[in-house]
Design a protein around this motif. Structure first.
Motif, short mmCIF file in Angstrom:
data_model
loop_
_atom_site.label_atom_id
_atom_site.label_comp_id
_atom_site.label_asym_id
_atom_site.label_seq_id
_atom_site.Cartn_x
_atom_site.Cartn_y
_atom_site.Cartn_z
N GLY A 316 8.79 -3.49 1.50
CA GLY A 316 8.71 -4.72 0.66
C GLY A 316 8.66 -4.49 -1.05
O GLY A 316 8.77 -3.48 -1.23
N ARG A 317 8.62 -5.91 -1.43
CA ARG A 317 8.56 -5.66 -3.12
C ARG A 317 7.07 -5.66 -3.26
O ARG A 317 6.06 -6.01 -3.11
N ILE A 318 6.64 -4.72 -4.38
CA ILE A 318 5.42 -4.40 -4.83
C ILE A 318 5.34 -4.69 -6.30
O ILE A 318 6.10 -4.24 -7.04
N ASN A 319 4.52 -5.59 -6.80
CA ASN A 319 4.16 -5.83 -8.19
C ASN A 319 3.38 -4.44 -8.71
O ASN A 319 2.03 -4.35 -8.75
N GLU A 326 -7.62 -2.01 -7.43
CA GLU A 326 -7.79 -2.72 -5.93
C GLU A 326 -6.61 -3.53 -5.82
O GLU A 326 -6.17 -4.13 -4.84
N ASP A 327 -6.45 -4.76 -6.78
CA ASP A 327 -5.34 -5.64 -6.61
C ASP A 327 -3.96 -4.98 -6.33
O ASP A 327 -3.06 -5.71 -5.45
N PHE A 328 -3.72 -3.82 -6.93
CA PHE A 328 -2.38 -3.33 -6.68
C PHE A 328 -2.29 -2.62 -5.23
O PHE A 328 -1.20 -3.05 -4.51
N ILE A 329 -3.39 -2.10 -4.74
CA ILE A 329 -3.29 -1.71 -3.40
C ILE A 329 -3.38 -2.91 -2.52
O ILE A 329 -2.73 -2.60 -1.45
N ASN A 330 -4.03 -4.02 -2.65
CA ASN A 330 -4.14 -5.29 -1.82
C ASN A 330 -2.63 -5.88 -1.84
O ASN A 330 -2.07 -6.30 -0.60
N ALA A 331 -1.91 -5.70 -2.94
CA ALA A 331 -0.43 -6.23 -2.92
C ALA A 331 0.39 -5.28 -2.31
O ALA A 331 1.24 -6.02 -1.60
N ALA A 335 2.57 -6.71 0.80
CA ALA A 335 4.19 -6.46 0.84
C ALA A 335 4.63 -5.72 2.15
O ALA A 335 5.70 -6.04 2.56
N GLU A 336 3.68 -4.86 2.40
CA GLU A 336 4.34 -3.87 3.73
C GLU A 336 4.22 -4.80 4.90
O GLU A 336 4.96 -4.67 6.00
N GLU A 337 3.12 -5.73 5.02
CA GLU A 337 2.90 -6.37 6.28
C GLU A 337 4.15 -7.30 6.36
O GLU A 337 4.67 -7.96 7.42
N GLU A 338 4.31 -8.07 5.29
CA GLU A 338 5.65 -9.20 5.16
C GLU A 338 6.79 -8.60 5.47
O GLU A 338 7.61 -8.89 6.26
N ARG A 342 9.88 -8.95 9.11
CA ARG A 342 11.21 -9.40 8.60
C ARG A 342 12.25 -8.24 8.83
O ARG A 342 13.28 -8.60 8.69
N SER A 343 11.67 -6.99 8.95
CA SER A 343 12.65 -5.96 8.49
C SER A 343 13.22 -5.36 9.78
O SER A 343 12.46 -5.40 10.88
#
Length: 359
Positions: A316-319, A326-331, A335-338, A342-343
């Protein structure tokens, strides 16, 4: 009660160190999903020492044994620079070999386990008890090439695989000398004292193989043997065209299991320890895990047969512009779960062991 000035100074220094460590632990907490893989093991690299200790054409199967394990660990990610391969008799170059430069582990000749990229570190008469013990203990002679040294450290998980002819408490080298179970135990103890391994997996396929790990007392050692004391280890099948057995029975079923393992596999060491029940092995497989601190059923098999991979793969895409950690890790988790939902991404690896040919 009077406290000296030096004591007060020491206490204040200890308090400062404690508060710094506590603060770091509090600030550096990561989501459980990201740390659970690290909690499984503390190793940082993988090494393999693979030894065929026997000579002569009729021991062809022992070379096939060790080369098959060699190809398996390479396929799972351990590079040649971290594999020490010892062949007392190189069957690929033997004058009796009708297929020069080739060694097979099955009569159908499905795959040449010698291959085009085998790096033999100790060959022929270099395979001695002295060189083997020097290798393990880090006491190689002056002038020894770097590629022939076991450059492990306190973070290394080490696989040691031995095959050949043995008896109660010994393994023969070149049919001219022996290494005893006590010498093996002493070598492993030196490795531990010199911080040359984190965890060690000792795997041996020979007659009365379990006698070789009986003297071990060093921590973090897991061991498996193809036969108990008083039992023989048997070969699997013969190739009538060259008149020799192709592979030993225990290693055959070990490879059958390893062929189903991928670098991202969740199969455990506990499963691997049960690969050859007596009904197929004929001999009784011995296991020793009293020195091992972890539950083998919770240890990934790639902790020993693969390469350490401290990575998290995401499609997935990561910002990456997020400033807060902490925001980066949660993002990244989101992204991985999303992407997982669909992958259709799938890793496939070519088959090595021809199990279908023997069904």
């Amino acid at each position: 009660m009077r406290i000296s000035r030096q004591t007060l100074l020491l206490l204040s220094m200890l308090f400062c160190i404690y508060t710094q460590i506590a603060g770091q632990e509090q600030n550096n907490q990561l989501p459980e999903k990201y740390v659970e893989s690290v909690q499984r093991s503390t190793h940082t690299n993988n090494w393999a020492v693979l030894v065929d200790a026997s000579r002569f054409w009729f021991n062809y199967r022992h070379v096939a044994n060790v080369l098959s394990i060699y190809r398996s660990v390479k396929r799972l990610g351990i590079p040649d620079s971290q594999i020490i391969l010892m062949l007392a008799d190189d069957m690929a170059c033997n004058a009796r070999n009708p297929r020069p430069g080739q060694v097979y582990n099955n009569a159908k000749q499905h795959i040449n386990v010698y291959g085009d990229d085998v790096e033999v570190d100790y060959r022929g008469y270099e395979v001695t008890v002295e060189n083997f013990v020097r290798l393990l203990t880090g006491r190689t002679q002056n002038g020894t090439a770097r590629s022939k040294k076991l450059l492990t450290d306190a973070g290394s998980n080490v696989l040691i695989y031995l095959t050949g002819h043995g008896g109660d408490g010994f393994l023969k080298f070149q049919d001219s000398e022996e290494i005893t179970s006590q010498e093996l135990a002493d070598a492993v103890e030196q490795m531990w004292e010199k911080k040359r391994y984190n965890e060690l997996f000792f795997m041996v396929d020979t007659c009365q193989a379990a006698s070789l790990y009986e003297k071990f007392t060093s921590p973090n050692v897991l061991a498996v043997a193809s036969s108990l004391v008083g039992e023989d280890s048997l070969s699997h099948h013969v190739d009538q065209s060259i008149g020799v057995y192709m592979i030993d029975r225990y290693t055959y079923y070990a490879l059958e299991f390893l062929e189903r393992v991928q670098p991202n596999s969740k199969k455990s060491m506990g499963e691997f320890l049960q690969v050859c029940p007596k009904r197929v092995c004929i001999s009784t497989v011995g296991v020793r895990k009293d020195l091992y601190r972890r539950d083998p059923n919770k240890v990934p098999i790639t902790d020993f047969f693969g390469s350490i991979r401290p990575t998290q793969i995401s499609t997935g895409r990561i910002n990456i512009t997020l400033e807060d950690e902490e925001d980066f890790i949660n993002a990244a988790i989101a992204a991985e779960e999303e992407a997982a939902q669909r992958s259709t991404f799938k890793v496939e690896f070519p088959s090595q062991f021809p199990t279908e040919l023997f069904k």
